[in-house]
Motif scaffolding. Structure first.
Motif, short mmCIF file in Angstrom:
data_model
loop_
_atom_site.label_atom_id
_atom_site.label_comp_id
_atom_site.label_asym_id
_atom_site.label_seq_id
_atom_site.Cartn_x
_atom_site.Cartn_y
_atom_site.Cartn_z
N GLY A 388 1.38 3.37 -6.90
CA GLY A 388 0.47 2.47 -6.23
C GLY A 388 -0.27 3.20 -5.13
N TYR A 390 -2.35 2.58 -1.63
CA TYR A 390 -2.32 1.53 -0.61
C TYR A 390 -3.22 1.86 0.58
N PHE A 399 -2.20 -3.29 -1.35
CA PHE A 399 -2.43 -2.57 -2.61
C PHE A 399 -3.92 -2.35 -2.84
#
Length: 408
Positions: A388, A390, A399
């Motif tokens: 992910g 971020y 996110f």
């Protein structure tokens, strides 16, 4: 204390200590039908809530299996690898946890560690005794592979050449590839790489340099920077003289990198600031002030909306059992317990033989796990590749996008 500072000496001492008194038995047989699995987590400090949820997820996985693997009953024993004074994992506490597991004749496996680099301390202790170790999320590349490693890794962690360690979260060399891909997507052309001089920081920075260059990003420096009384102002000015449009920092929260962040942002507000998962924790991103707007972090945790239905079902079951949504890392704890139970089931009637359980962890396949389909390769790494990306807003991670680099 900088992450992994002094860990090399600790590892060497553990290996030497393990060489006295004769070799350990090659196939330790666990007596009886009730086996212990120890889990080592930082229940104190800024990751305490995460540790609680990882432990809860491990318990959930075990409960859903009826607390059994084949004809053997399994108990989960929690251990704290942090101290109140440190506010984080402590090497001496990790050693104590690993030794406790080795001294229990009923131990069949050990789940740990959660923090990056902490497994470098526990692996040698457990490897000498032939006990399976499954880490939910320690991504230090050199624990399993040469790519992204520092000198002597991974061999120095294994006094018995037959490895005992596997992990669920992907290793940091894949994370470095994800960081580089993120930079490319955001249009970075001139990158200044900074490392903290520690083993983790040097390895991560080196991997980012290689991956960024392969994507056509110009790397103007890979500089070791340490704070002078938490004052990074001189380093910030030196970095900006190279006119980069982005900076990557390979290091940990113990190095007060937020001071470098705030100094860079004050002098160049448009500069993009990138950091790895070791800094994706409140002790770093909650202290950034205005620099948060320029900060990007990469982490193996991925929000539910970008996960499979299997993961969303896990979230529902976790919420039903514990009355709150799980920390994203809880899925890795759940899966770590599933790896232990899966290895035991694959060992069948020989699941009381520690080395047999270790061998069955390697090659384990999970087609529909809560973290996605994967198998455990010969080095001990799961084949997972997604991360992910971020941003930081109001002291929280938000996110941005899913990263799945190829070839790492």
């Amino acid at each position: 204390m900088r992450l992994r500072a002094g860990l090399g000496a600790l590892v060497a001492a553990l290996v030497v200590a393990g060489c006295g008194g004769g070799d350990p038995p090659r196939s330790s047989v666990v007596p009886g039908r009730v086996f212990d699995v120890y889990t080592s987590l930082p229940f104190q400090g800024d990751l305490a809530a995460r540790a609680d949820d990882v432990y809860a997820a491990e318990r959930l996985a075990l409960a859903e299996a009826g607390s059994r693997a084949g004809r053997f009953r399994v108990k989960l024993v929690p251990l704290d690898d942090s101290t109140l004074d440190a506010g984080r994992w402590d090497p001496n506490q990790v050693i104590a946890n690993a030794r406790r597991a080795t001294q229990d004749p009923h131990t069949i496996a050990y789940i740990g560690e959660l923090d990056t680099g902490a497994s470098a301390v526990s692996i040698p202790v457990l490897d000498q005794k032939g006990i399976l170790q499954v880490s939910p999320a320690d991504g230090l590349a050199g624990l399993t592979r040469k790519e992204g490693a520092t000198r002597g890794e991974p061999e120095k962690y294994y006094p018995d050449p037959r490895r005992n360690f596997v992990r669920v979260a992907p290793p940091d060399n894949r994370q470095a590839a994800a960081v580089a891909a993120y930079m490319k997507e955001l249009g970075v052309t001139r990158l200044y790489v900074v490392n903290d001089g520690g083993g983790y920081g040097v390895a991560m920075a080196g991997s980012v340099v290689v991956d960024a260059a392969q994507l056509g990003i110009g790397v103007v420096a890979n500089d070791t920077v340490t704070a002078q009384g938490a004052d990074y102002s001189g380093a910030a000015r030196r970095i900006l003289r190279s006119a980069p449009d982005a900076v990557f920092y390979g290091g940990t929260v113990q190095d007060q990198a937020q001071a470098l962040w705030t100094g860079l942002h004050a002098l160049a507000p448009s500069l993009k600031l990138f950091a790895p998962s070791a800094l994706a924790r409140p002790a770093f991103y909650d202290q950034l002030g205005a620099a948060a707007a320029s900060t990007r972090l990469v982490d193996p945790s991925i929000p539910p909306r970008d996960r499979s239905q299997t993961y969303r079902s896990f979230v529902d079951r976790f919420r039903g059992a514990f009355h709150h949504a799980p920390d994203p890392y809880a899925a890795y704890g759940y899966e770590a317990m599933r790896v232990v139970l899966g290895a035991m089931r694959r060992a069948g009637r020989h699941a009381n033989i520690r080395r047999r359980v270790i061998s069955r962890a390697f090659g384990l396949r999970r087609a529909d796990s809560v973290v996605g389909p994967y198998s455990i390769g010969p080095e001990g790494d799961a084949t997972l590749r997604s991360f992910g990306a971020y941003r930081v807003r109001r002291g929280r991670l938000v996110f941005d996008r899913l990263l799945t680099p190829l070839g790492a």
